[in-house]
Design a protein around this motif. Structure first.
Motif, PDB file in Angstrom:
ATOM      1  N   ARG A 288       5.895  -1.333  23.129  1.00  0.00           N
ATOM      2  CA  ARG A 288       7.028  -2.160  23.272  1.00  0.00           C
ATOM      3  C   ARG A 288       7.143  -2.918  24.983  1.00  0.00           C
TER       4      ARG A 288
ATOM      5  N   HIS B  82       5.543   3.668  22.393  1.00  0.00           N
ATOM      6  CA  HIS B  82       6.912   4.563  21.732  1.00  0.00           C
ATOM      7  C   HIS B  82       6.071   5.270  20.247  1.00  0.00           C
ATOM      8  N   ILE B  83       6.958   6.238  21.103  1.00  0.00           N
ATOM      9  CA  ILE B  83       6.671   7.139  19.379  1.00  0.00           C
ATOM     10  C   ILE B  83       8.131   7.829  19.093  1.00  0.00           C
ATOM     11  N   ASP B  84       7.298   7.283  17.257  1.00  0.00           N
ATOM     12  CA  ASP B  84       8.211   8.269  16.233  1.00  0.00           C
ATOM     13  C   ASP B  84       8.329   8.954  16.246  1.00  0.00           C
ATOM     14  N   TRP B  85       9.044   9.976  17.050  1.00  0.00           N
ATOM     15  CA  TRP B  85       8.776  11.419  15.511  1.00  0.00           C
ATOM     16  C   TRP B  85       9.244  11.847  14.142  1.00  0.00           C
ATOM     17  N   THR B  86      10.045  10.948  14.161  1.00  0.00           N
ATOM     18  CA  THR B  86       9.987  11.415  12.291  1.00  0.00           C
ATOM     19  C   THR B  86       9.086  10.572  11.986  1.00  0.00           C
ATOM     20  N   ALA B  87       7.906   9.967  12.228  1.00  0.00           N
ATOM     21  CA  ALA B  87       6.710   9.279  11.070  1.00  0.00           C
ATOM     22  C   ALA B  87       5.461   9.907  11.746  1.00  0.00           C
ATOM     23  N   CYS B  88       5.324  11.322  12.816  1.00  0.00           N
ATOM     24  CA  CYS B  88       3.935  11.153  13.412  1.00  0.00           C
ATOM     25  C   CYS B  88       4.151  12.744  12.877  1.00  0.00           C
TER      26      CYS B  88
ATOM     27  N   ARG C 270      10.073   9.523  27.583  1.00  0.00           N
ATOM     28  CA  ARG C 270       9.650   9.779  26.107  1.00  0.00           C
ATOM     29  C   ARG C 270       9.216   8.421  26.368  1.00  0.00           C
ATOM     30  N   GLU C 271       9.212   7.547  26.740  1.00  0.00           N
ATOM     31  CA  GLU C 271       8.444   6.341  25.928  1.00  0.00           C
ATOM     32  C   GLU C 271       6.945   5.698  27.840  1.00  0.00           C
TER      33      GLU C 271
ATOM     34  N   ALA D 135       2.710   6.012  13.931  1.00  0.00           N
ATOM     35  CA  ALA D 135       4.085   6.117  14.664  1.00  0.00           C
ATOM     36  C   ALA D 135       4.125   5.586  15.718  1.00  0.00           C
TER      37      ALA D 135
ATOM     38  N   ARG E 259       4.036   2.188  18.874  1.00  0.00           N
ATOM     39  CA  ARG E 259       4.410   1.286  18.967  1.00  0.00           C
ATOM     40  C   ARG E 259       4.326   0.536  20.082  1.00  0.00           C
TER      41      ARG E 259
END
Length: 67
Positions: free
Chosen positions: A66, A4-10, A39-40, A62, A64
């Motif tokens: 899963r 998982h990529i957290d686009w808001t944190a990248c 997306r993942e 950014a 994780r």
């Protein structure tokens, strides 16, 4: 297992694309993109250690894993 990529944190540092180039590429702005277009992206068992290292070393947390 999926990444998982957290686009808001990248912040587009590119470390993840260097650590798991089989799974990730970068777009023209430096954001990581899954090579398979998902997306993942799925992480194959033989790449699990590399993906775990990318998650651990991401400077902005950014990433994780899963599943």
């Amino acid at each position: 297992m999926k990444l998982h990529i957290d686009w808001t944190a990248c912040q587009r540092r590119g470390l993840c694309t260097e650590l798991v180039p089989e799974v990730l590429d970068s777009d023209p702005w430096g954001f990581p993109l899954a090579r398979d277009g998902s997306r993942e992206p799925a992480i194959r068992p033989e790449l699990k250690a590399h993906a775990e290292r990318a998650v651990r070393l991401c400077p902005t947390l950014a990433l994780r894993l899963r599943g």
